[in-house]
Enzyme design. Structure first.
Site, PDB file in Angstrom:
ATOM      1  N   THR A 198      20.273 -24.284   0.910  1.00 56.47           N
ATOM      2  CA  THR A 198      20.651 -24.868   1.378  1.00 56.47           C
ATOM      3  C   THR A 198      20.399 -25.370   3.098  1.00 56.47           C
ATOM      4  O   THR A 198      20.091 -26.580   3.168  1.00 56.47           O
ATOM      5  CB  THR A 198      22.266 -25.378   1.375  1.00 56.47           C
ATOM      6  OG1 THR A 198      22.655 -24.196   1.848  1.00 56.47           O
ATOM      7  CG2 THR A 198      23.050 -25.100  -0.273  1.00 56.47           C
ATOM      8  N   LEU A 241      21.792 -29.417   4.574  1.00 50.05           N
ATOM      9  CA  LEU A 241      22.906 -30.752   3.188  1.00 50.05           C
ATOM     10  C   LEU A 241      23.295 -29.523   2.770  1.00 50.05           C
ATOM     11  O   LEU A 241      22.958 -29.943   1.180  1.00 50.05           O
ATOM     12  CB  LEU A 241      21.888 -32.180   3.331  1.00 50.05           C
ATOM     13  CG  LEU A 241      21.521 -32.560   4.234  1.00 50.05           C
ATOM     14  CD1 LEU A 241      20.852 -33.495   3.522  1.00 50.05           C
ATOM     15  CD2 LEU A 241      22.655 -33.619   4.507  1.00 50.05           C
ATOM     16  N   HIS A 242      24.449 -28.456   3.213  1.00 48.11           N
ATOM     17  CA  HIS A 242      25.043 -27.644   1.893  1.00 48.11           C
ATOM     18  C   HIS A 242      24.943 -28.712   0.558  1.00 48.11           C
ATOM     19  O   HIS A 242      24.627 -27.909  -0.771  1.00 48.11           O
ATOM     20  CB  HIS A 242      25.788 -27.005   2.115  1.00 48.11           C
ATOM     21  CG  HIS A 242      25.752 -26.340   3.941  1.00 48.11           C
ATOM     22  ND1 HIS A 242      24.108 -25.347   3.560  1.00 48.11           N
ATOM     23  CD2 HIS A 242      25.527 -26.123   4.698  1.00 48.11           C
ATOM     24  CE1 HIS A 242      24.404 -24.944   4.908  1.00 48.11           C
ATOM     25  NE2 HIS A 242      25.358 -25.659   6.295  1.00 48.11           N
ATOM     26  N   ASP A 243      26.083 -29.551   0.975  1.00 48.18           N
ATOM     27  CA  ASP A 243      27.269 -29.830  -0.840  1.00 48.18           C
ATOM     28  C   ASP A 243      26.163 -30.344  -0.898  1.00 48.18           C
ATOM     29  O   ASP A 243      26.126 -30.634  -2.588  1.00 48.18           O
ATOM     30  CB  ASP A 243      28.189 -30.157  -0.245  1.00 48.18           C
ATOM     31  CG  ASP A 243      29.283 -29.058   0.562  1.00 48.18           C
ATOM     32  OD1 ASP A 243      30.092 -29.290   0.689  1.00 48.18           O
ATOM     33  OD2 ASP A 243      29.053 -27.753  -0.255  1.00 48.18           O
TER      34      ASP A 243
END
Ligand code: RIB
Ligand code: CA
Length: 307
Positions: A198, A241-243
């Site tokens: 991520t 933008l992890h999620d």
């Protein structure tokens, strides 16, 4: 994404700025049919994460999607303090409407159980964007329903890089390590998207401005969310933008390199909590260890500007 007809999904989330971007991506993707959203405490308290889920659906005109409040605290330890990273309202102070629909009365795990028992086994995927407390409770309390989950795709953990809480711990797994241990050890089909991947999918201010310039409402809101992500941190050229990587993996698995790893989860105290260890006695999990980041960002733009 290999499915021709929309894939039935549940989004389990602690919105959260990056959760919000992932949720808007899912709302912009006809490949998904969102059965509902379940909320969990994490980035901020359960009342605020649940309210933010409702605000996002009100903004998108998708009040048809129900919201179910889940766990206010981890399975067996105190919850984390709210992260300043996401601002006082948990979603960067962006201009979202108030919810136009209250969350459902039914608790998240009860609804998940009902949904999974009512649909054919294997037809529902869970996209998990926060601490895994709700899913762990489902596994512990309603195993007959949990085993009917098609696949869990979860943002969490870190394999070779440094964590974002402790040296080896990432926030979602650190916030409720007992829940993470239950989910990993369950043997349910699980794809983890760790920080190793991520952190490669990063939004710059130019990226945000390009989204804003599209004039498309969801893209413009994501631009505002990214901009707010910059306000709550200092001296950063870009934000991970992890999620949204969870939705991107579900939409386009070909953009990711998946490895089968046998993992165990530390339930130790302090910094070790939630740390993942590659362990021959662990449970086999698919882990995203590589990504075509430019193509993933292009897909995000394409989806957000097509609606
Ligand atoms: O470590 C990143 C994760 O923690 C993301 O899900 C973010 O929203 C926070 O919950
Ligand atoms: Ca999250």
């Amino acid at each position: 994404m290999p499915h021709s007809k929309p894939r039935l999904i549940v989004i389990d989330t602690d919105p959260g700025i990056d959760d919000a971007i992932g949720i808007l991506l899912a709302l912009a993707s006809p490949e998904f049919s969102i059965a509902g959203m379940t909320t969990v405490a994490g980035n901020i308290g359960i009342e605020t994460t649940t309210r933010n889920a409702g605000r996002l659906l009100a903004f998108a005109g998708r009040e048809d999607i129900p919201v179910f409040a889940g766990a206010a605290t981890p399975l067996s330890r105190p919850g984390p303090e709210p992260l300043n990273l996401h601002g006082k309202d948990g979603i960067g102070g962006v201009d979202l409407p108030d919810p136009t629909k209250q969350p459902e009365i039914q608790p998240a795990v009860a609804w998940l159980t009902e949904l999974l028992l009512s649909e054919p086994a294997g037809t529902i995927d869970v996209l998990a964007l926060g601490p895994l407390t709700n899913i762990a409770r489902l596994i512990l309390e309603k195993p007959d329903a949990a085993t009917r989950i098609g696949r869990i795709v979860a943002m969490g953990g870190v394999i070779h890089e440094t964590g974002n809480v402790g040296l080896r711990s990432e926030f979602n797994l650190w916030a409720d390590p007992e829940a993470a241990a239950v989910v990993v050890a369950s043997g349910l089909p699980l794809a983890l998207v760790p920080l190793d991947v991520t952190r490669r999918v990063r939004a710059t201010r130019d990226f945000a401005q390009a989204l804003a310039a599209s004039g498309r409402p969801l893209a413009a809101m994501v631009a505002d969310l990214i901009e707010s992500y910059f306000e709550t941190t200092t001296h950063r050229e870009s934000r991970p933008l992890h999620d949204p990587c969870v939705m991107l993996l579900a939409l386009a698995p070909e953009l990711f390199r998946l490895e089968d790893l046998r993992l165990s989860v530390s339930t130790g105290s302090a910094e070790e909590a939630g740390a993942l260890t590659i362990d021959e006695n662990g449970t086999q999990v698919q882990v995203a260890m590589g990504v075509d980041a430019p193509a993933a960002l292009d897909l995000l733009v394409a989806k957000l500007t097509a609606i």
